[in-house]
Each structure stands twice: as C-alpha cells, then as structure tokens.
Design an enzyme around this catalytic site. Sequence first.
Site, PDB file in Angstrom:
ATOM      1  N   ALA A 163      -0.019  17.416  -4.121  1.00 22.23           N
ATOM      2  CA  ALA A 163       1.214  16.836  -4.653  1.00 22.23           C
ATOM      3  C   ALA A 163       0.922  15.384  -5.017  1.00 22.23           C
ATOM      4  CB  ALA A 163       2.306  16.907  -3.604  1.00 22.23           C
ATOM      5  N   GLY A 168      -1.201  20.647  -1.989  1.00 23.60           N
ATOM      6  CA  GLY A 168      -0.433  21.524  -2.876  1.00 23.60           C
ATOM      7  C   GLY A 168      -1.317  22.296  -3.850  1.00 23.60           C
ATOM      8  N   GLU A 197      -2.508  25.202  -1.942  1.00 20.82           N
ATOM      9  CA  GLU A 197      -1.338  26.081  -1.745  1.00 20.82           C
ATOM     10  C   GLU A 197      -1.043  26.875  -3.022  1.00 20.82           C
ATOM     11  OE1 GLU A 197       0.820  22.596  -0.148  1.00 20.82           O
ATOM     12  OE2 GLU A 197       1.368  23.912   1.513  1.00 20.82           O
ATOM     13  N   GLU A 246      -3.067  17.049   4.252  1.00 20.48           N
ATOM     14  CA  GLU A 246      -1.776  16.370   4.416  1.00 20.48           C
ATOM     15  C   GLU A 246      -1.691  15.589   5.725  1.00 20.48           C
ATOM     16  OE1 GLU A 246      -2.160  19.447   3.218  1.00 20.48           O
ATOM     17  OE2 GLU A 246      -0.650  19.902   1.704  1.00 20.48           O
TER      18      GLU A 246
HETATM   19  N1  CO8 Z   1      -1.595  12.131  -5.989  1.00 21.26           N
HETATM   20  C1  CO8 Z   1      -1.592  11.122  -6.883  1.00 21.26           C
HETATM   21  N2  CO8 Z   1      -2.716  10.607  -7.450  1.00 21.26           N
HETATM   22  C2  CO8 Z   1      -3.886  11.145  -7.089  1.00 21.26           C
HETATM   23  C3  CO8 Z   1      -3.961  12.214  -6.180  1.00 21.26           C
HETATM   24  C4  CO8 Z   1      -2.757  12.713  -5.632  1.00 21.26           C
HETATM   25  N3  CO8 Z   1      -2.711  13.758  -4.771  1.00 21.26           N
HETATM   26  N4  CO8 Z   1      -5.260  12.538  -6.019  1.00 21.26           N
HETATM   27  C5  CO8 Z   1      -5.960  11.699  -6.796  1.00 21.26           C
HETATM   28  N5  CO8 Z   1      -5.139  10.862  -7.460  1.00 21.26           N
HETATM   29  C6  CO8 Z   1      -5.502   9.811  -8.405  1.00 21.26           C
HETATM   30  C7  CO8 Z   1      -6.115   8.604  -7.706  1.00 21.26           C
HETATM   31  O1  CO8 Z   1      -5.099   7.753  -7.184  1.00 21.26           O
HETATM   32  C8  CO8 Z   1      -6.880   7.983  -8.840  1.00 21.26           C
HETATM   33  O2  CO8 Z   1      -5.983   7.267  -9.660  1.00 21.26           O
HETATM   34  P1  CO8 Z   1      -6.418   5.807 -10.262  1.00 21.26           P
HETATM   35  O3  CO8 Z   1      -7.622   6.104 -11.129  1.00 21.26           O
HETATM   36  O4  CO8 Z   1      -5.210   5.393 -11.033  1.00 21.26           O
HETATM   37  O5  CO8 Z   1      -6.742   4.955  -9.101  1.00 21.26           O
HETATM   38  C9  CO8 Z   1      -7.366   9.184  -9.643  1.00 21.26           C
HETATM   39  O6  CO8 Z   1      -6.515  10.276  -9.265  1.00 21.26           O
HETATM   40  C10 CO8 Z   1      -8.792   9.561  -9.322  1.00 21.26           C
HETATM   41  O7  CO8 Z   1      -8.891   9.736  -7.920  1.00 21.26           O
HETATM   42  P2  CO8 Z   1     -10.012   9.030  -7.028  1.00 21.26           P
HETATM   43  O8  CO8 Z   1     -10.443   7.745  -7.646  1.00 21.26           O
HETATM   44  O9  CO8 Z   1      -9.508   8.960  -5.619  1.00 21.26           O
HETATM   45  O10 CO8 Z   1     -11.186  10.104  -7.163  1.00 21.26           O
HETATM   46  P3  CO8 Z   1     -12.356  10.394  -6.126  1.00 21.26           P
HETATM   47  O11 CO8 Z   1     -13.275  11.343  -6.820  1.00 21.26           O
HETATM   48  O12 CO8 Z   1     -12.903   9.145  -5.552  1.00 21.26           O
HETATM   49  O13 CO8 Z   1     -11.639  11.176  -4.899  1.00 21.26           O
HETATM   50  C11 CO8 Z   1     -10.201  12.835  -3.942  1.00 21.26           C
HETATM   51  C12 CO8 Z   1     -11.096  12.421  -5.119  1.00 21.26           C
HETATM   52  C13 CO8 Z   1     -11.061  13.015  -2.686  1.00 21.26           C
HETATM   53  C14 CO8 Z   1      -9.556  14.153  -4.302  1.00 21.26           C
HETATM   54  C15 CO8 Z   1      -9.147  11.731  -3.673  1.00 21.26           C
HETATM   55  O14 CO8 Z   1      -8.511  11.407  -4.914  1.00 21.26           O
HETATM   56  C16 CO8 Z   1      -8.071  12.155  -2.720  1.00 21.26           C
HETATM   57  O15 CO8 Z   1      -8.279  12.168  -1.516  1.00 21.26           O
HETATM   58  N6  CO8 Z   1      -6.869  12.498  -3.248  1.00 21.26           N
HETATM   59  C17 CO8 Z   1      -5.721  12.854  -2.447  1.00 21.26           C
HETATM   60  C18 CO8 Z   1      -5.856  14.274  -1.885  1.00 21.26           C
HETATM   61  C19 CO8 Z   1      -4.685  14.605  -1.000  1.00 21.26           C
HETATM   62  O16 CO8 Z   1      -4.432  13.971   0.012  1.00 21.26           O
HETATM   63  N7  CO8 Z   1      -3.926  15.667  -1.353  1.00 21.26           N
HETATM   64  C20 CO8 Z   1      -2.770  16.096  -0.623  1.00 21.26           C
HETATM   65  C21 CO8 Z   1      -1.540  15.469  -1.200  1.00 21.26           C
HETATM   66  S1  CO8 Z   1      -0.069  15.792  -0.259  1.00 21.26           S
HETATM   67  C22 CO8 Z   1       0.341  17.382  -0.694  1.00 21.26           C
HETATM   68  O17 CO8 Z   1      -0.305  18.024  -1.485  1.00 21.26           O
HETATM   69  C23 CO8 Z   1       1.573  17.906  -0.048  1.00 21.26           C
HETATM   70  C24 CO8 Z   1       2.078  19.203  -0.698  1.00 21.26           C
HETATM   71  C25 CO8 Z   1       3.428  19.573  -0.147  1.00 21.26           C
HETATM   72  C26 CO8 Z   1       4.482  18.613  -0.659  1.00 21.26           C
HETATM   73  C27 CO8 Z   1       5.804  18.906  -0.059  1.00 21.26           C
HETATM   74  C28 CO8 Z   1       6.898  18.101  -0.744  1.00 21.26           C
HETATM   75  C29 CO8 Z   1       7.851  17.400   0.138  1.00 21.26           C
END
Ligand code: CO8
Length: 262
Positions: free
Chosen positions: A65, A110, A113, A133
């Site tokens: 998400a 997500g 999921e 998460e």
């Molecule tokens: N949300 C928003 N932006 C994101 C997300 C995300 N989940 N993942 C990556 N991005 C963005 C980064 O902020 C970055 O943006 P910018 O270039 O503007 O800084 C761009 O994508 C590239 O990402 P990275 O520079 O971080 O890329 P890396 O290759 O270094 O890392 C990763 C890749 C490991 C995937 C890293 O981006 C990461 O850890 N992302 C988050 C993963 C995460 O925690 N996912 C779970 C999210 S919570 C969720 O899914 C809950 C679902 C249920 C919701 C229920 C609703 C209430």
Amino acid sequence: MSYESLILTIDEKIATLSFNRPKALNALNAQLLNEMAGALDEISGNEDIKVLILTGEGKSFVAGADISELARLNPIQARHFAGAGHRVMDRLQAMSIPVIAAVNGFALGGGLEMALSCDFIYASETAKIGLPEINLGIIPGFGGTQRLARLVGKNLAKELIFTGKMLSAEEAERKGIINKVVPADQLRGEVIKTARIMAAKGKVALSAAKQSINDGLDADLATGCAIEINAFALCMASPDAKEGTTAFLEKRQPNFKGSLKG
Ligand code: CO8
C-alpha cells in the site's frame, strides 16, 4: 476504458493487467484500487477473455500500500481503505476465470496480498516477497493474515508476519507460496505458455473447478465434496462437456465454446 495507474492489454483471450506507478514501485494508492475495481469489471464483462495475468511495470510487482497515503489516515479512513482493498482482493479471488500473478520484482505487503488473491504465482528469480507491515507498526490489512495462513499454515505465516522478513523467490517457491521461478527475461513467456494452455479449455469447466477448490477449502470435506458434485453437474449442462467427450471419441482436439452467460 483507459486507466492512469494500470495498463490493460488483451491478446488472444488473455488479458494482462499491469500496475503502472513504477516510480513508486507500483504502490497501491486509492486511485489505483479504484481503477483496479473498474478494470476487473471490464474484464469480467468481456466474454472472450479466458485468463487474466497481473504483473507490474518496472522493477516491482507491487511494493505494498502507498505508505505516504497510509500515514495520513485516521482510523475511520483506514477502515474504508482496508475495506476497499479487501473488496478488490475478494473480487480477484472470485473472478470466474483463472488469474495468474506474474511477480516480476517486489511483492510486499498489499502487493503480496494481491498476489495471494490470484489463483497461483509465477515469479522471476529477482522477485522478493514479504509482509513487512510489522516494520511500520501495523499488520497486513488486505487479507494477508488470512490468505497466507491458509496457504502455508499458521506457523510459517506467523513467522513471516511477526518478523516482516523478505523471502527470495526461490525460498518462497520451496515454501509453496510461488508455483514456479524463472529467469526474469523468461517470466512473461512462461506465464503466457501456461495461460494459453488454460485458455484452450472450456470456460465453464475452468470456472467450476476454481469455485469448487475455493469454496471447498473453506468448508469441511463432506461439504466440499457436495460442492464438487454440484459443480460437476453444472459442467454437464454446458455444450463443452458434449464437445470434450465427443472430440476424445472422434480422436480430435476439442473446440470449447461454452459460455458462462448461457
Ligand atoms: N509506498 C509508497 N512509496 C513507496 C513504497 C510504498 N509502499 N515502496 C516504495 N516506494 C517509493 C519510495 O519511497 C521511493 O520513492 P522516491 O524515489 O520518491 O524516494 C521509490 O518508491 C523507490 O523506492 P526505494 O528508493 O525505497 O527503492 P529500493 O530499491 O531502495 O527499495 C523496497 C525497495 C525495499 C521495496 C523499499 O522501497 C521498501 O521497503 N518499500 C516499502 C515496502 C513496504 O513496507 N510495504 C508495505 C506497505 S504497508 C501495506 O502494504 C499495508 C497493506 C494493507 C493496508 C490496509 C489499509 C488500512
């Protein structure tokens, strides 16, 4: 229909829906979820489509998400957002056609999921999956606690959800989360090969098999078998059953044209 955060292509009875927010690693925001609901309606309404493939543009399937949106939600808004996500996941699971997740990179939160709501997952060697998460102080909210536990059992699901750790595609394949792992440049070809095999089958039988497995797994064995008996009988009402058995006896390939629309 045209979409901003999705690319929908249809080729020879196979639809491919590709997540298209590569700069945010295809993170799921409210707009993408809305578009997804519309795209699933469009695909369901097209009787010619027999298989759906989900994949992502760039180096990610879906990295979860959208955390920048999540961070701003109050509990009521979070409930709405979780509800919208669940509706999309339920819709995917209930699609009458087979849905394959072609996981080309990160499938996190997500994103995993979403993949777990598909019928099965193929992935590239470079893919990484997980439910991270817990690292954000929250839990999976689009069905992950339920679908992962049902797929791999509660103990492994707990370990993955409590630690938030990522698995390589190979590890996930060994644990039964991913059906097949291939080099990145072969993922599309492998998925299409399997999709074509399924697209040559009868739509009624595909749907009946999918529904029997899905509904039966949520029931006890006797109820599941009763579900199968009814689904089997439904298949016999389709011209495909006649065509399939006749083709076998006439030693030719079947040409299935049965429709779910009657
Ligand atoms: N949300 C928003 N932006 C994101 C997300 C995300 N989940 N993942 C990556 N991005 C963005 C980064 O902020 C970055 O943006 P910018 O270039 O503007 O800084 C761009 O994508 C590239 O990402 P990275 O520079 O971080 O890329 P890396 O290759 O270094 O890392 C990763 C890749 C490991 C995937 C890293 O981006 C990461 O850890 N992302 C988050 C993963 C995460 O925690 N996912 C779970 C999210 S919570 C969720 O899914 C809950 C679902 C249920 C919701 C229920 C609703 C209430």
